[in-house]
Design an enzyme around this catalytic site. Sequence first.
Site, PDB file in Angstrom:
ATOM      1  N   GLU A 247      24.492   6.611  50.640  1.00  0.00           N
ATOM      2  CA  GLU A 247      23.421   6.693  49.628  1.00  0.00           C
ATOM      3  C   GLU A 247      22.304   5.697  49.964  1.00  0.00           C
ATOM      4  OE1 GLU A 247      24.870   6.778  45.562  1.00  0.00           O
ATOM      5  OE2 GLU A 247      22.941   6.076  44.823  1.00  0.00           O
TER       6      GLU A 247
ATOM      7  N   LYS B 201      29.877   3.796  37.838  1.00  0.00           N
ATOM      8  CA  LYS B 201      29.629   4.396  39.163  1.00  0.00           C
ATOM      9  C   LYS B 201      28.673   3.500  39.950  1.00  0.00           C
ATOM     10  CE  LYS B 201      27.545   7.308  42.234  1.00  0.00           C
ATOM     11  NZ  LYS B 201      26.360   7.026  43.056  1.00  0.00           N
TER      12      LYS B 201
ATOM     13  N   HIS C  12      13.999   5.557  44.304  1.00  0.00           N
ATOM     14  CA  HIS C  12      14.961   6.414  45.007  1.00  0.00           C
ATOM     15  C   HIS C  12      14.244   7.453  45.862  1.00  0.00           C
ATOM     16  CE1 HIS C  12      19.014   5.830  42.765  1.00  0.00           C
ATOM     17  NE2 HIS C  12      18.435   4.694  43.089  1.00  0.00           N
TER      18      HIS C  12
ATOM     19  N   ASP D  93      41.268   1.034  51.284  1.00  0.00           N
ATOM     20  CA  ASP D  93      41.532   2.329  50.657  1.00  0.00           C
ATOM     21  C   ASP D  93      40.587   2.469  49.454  1.00  0.00           C
ATOM     22  OD1 ASP D  93      42.533   4.402  49.108  1.00  0.00           O
ATOM     23  OD2 ASP D  93      44.623   3.946  49.565  1.00  0.00           O
TER      24      ASP D  93
HETATM   25  C1  MEV Z   1      23.173   5.785  41.318  1.00  0.00           C
HETATM   26  O1  MEV Z   1      23.949   5.904  42.459  1.00  0.00           O
HETATM   27  C2  MEV Z   1      23.736   4.737  40.380  1.00  0.00           C
HETATM   28  C3  MEV Z   1      23.073   4.639  39.010  1.00  0.00           C
HETATM   29  O2  MEV Z   1      23.093   5.907  38.372  1.00  0.00           O
HETATM   30  C4  MEV Z   1      23.882   3.628  38.235  1.00  0.00           C
HETATM   31  C5  MEV Z   1      23.480   3.526  36.776  1.00  0.00           C
HETATM   32  O3  MEV Z   1      23.006   4.511  36.196  1.00  0.00           O
HETATM   33  O4  MEV Z   1      23.737   2.440  36.204  1.00  0.00           O
HETATM   34  C6  MEV Z   1      21.623   4.228  39.132  1.00  0.00           C
END
Ligand code: MEV
Length: 449
Positions: A86, A267, A380, A283
């Site tokens: 990413e 995430k 992004h 892992d």
């Molecule tokens: C993107 O990989 C991760 C985010 O969505 C995390 C978040 O929303 O806190 C930007």
Amino acid sequence: VSRKQIAGQLPEGFRKLAPGQRKAAWETLFLLDDDERAAAAAGPGAFELADLMVEAAVGVVPLPLGLASGFVIDGENLDLPLAVEEPSVVAAAGYAAHIIAKGGGFFTEADEPLMESYVYLEGVDDEGLARIRTSEEAVRAALTAVQSSLERRGGGFRSMKAERLPETGLVAVELSIDVRDAMGANILNTAAETAKPLLEAASGGSALMCILSNASPARRARARFSLPLEVLGAYARGCTGMEAARRMALAWALADEDPRRAVTHNKGIMNGVAALAQATMNDTRAVEAAAHAWAARTGRVRPLSRFELREGALHGSIELPLALGTVGGSVDLHPASRAALRLLGNPDSSRLARIASALGLAQNFAAVLALVCGGIQQGHMRLHAARLAYRAGASGPATREAAGLMARSGVYTLDAARQALAQLETASAIPVGRKPTEASTTGQEGVQV
Ligand code: MEV
């Protein structure tokens, strides 16, 4: 052989080929042009290792390895190796590290590397369960015999617990083991299988399975930082430090209230943690499974980290289980992970977990700050533009230049990338690209922001 003919199927006999032939056949049949071969074919050393690490190996997937610089963790300056596909992850980690260093950096701690393995028994009556509970010393002796090297390093069996599970009636026997610098799966599974005959004999039952739990709730790491509001304010787009901290604290409360947000909040944390786990050949699935189970331990998915505004500062903190090894498995076998650990100063597993927790918090800080002050998509898409330019056939410095032109126009599509390249080509009067292939120009078209 054309791409269409072989898509989706291996030619007959492929699986029976010797490793070298398998690799050659893979590269001939599925890597279609020089671009693909240059980027995806495995060199001989990498292939030998791949063939050792998995069955039916045909190659490697060369994931980018980036260094997130500028971390200060417990007073030590560190650059962190991240393997991830990413675009924004490495940049965000380094950006957050740089800001948080201005407030003194991260302070971390970790628990002892205690993990649990289970023998699940059926057909055990209450007397059998009572006899299991008096077998701890016998189990300890049996495990000492197979764990002498672990005991020499200060680890080994710690305690045993047995309980009946109400729905299945199975008896779960938990072996708690200090696995020291290993991730622990092999140690734990061997321990459960070693204890099994003894527990069967003591209980009169029979084992359904012997397996570790990846939950690893006792092996947690924590990190925290404090950031004066004036420092935060200097990096918060369109917000004062006070407003940015208020919004970040509210973003934490939102994640704590709404599991749909908590999943994404977490995430973002795992973007960093998993990338470090990948770079050190740990892992990643075990680390993810444990983190998400911990996040849901109250019955609802909640944030692994927290942001608070108090005493003129933003306070960030995180706690999560981290079963990361620095020996065993692929970790100290693969040269790539050995190099990554060398960059980190050859940490023990507890130090690696502490570093990972700080990294997770950094990643989360960068994401939440961007989300509540300005949004993330602009940044992004700027990173995504370089990929579109590459797909359109750019190479070398022209890729970044074309991405810059796209960022200026705010249009992130393959067509915009082609136009940017043509513009550069006209300006420089020399070709600025590779020859784009059918394979490299198919896929996501991009968007306009
Ligand atoms: C993107 O990989 C991760 C985010 O969505 C995390 C978040 O929303 O806190 C930007």
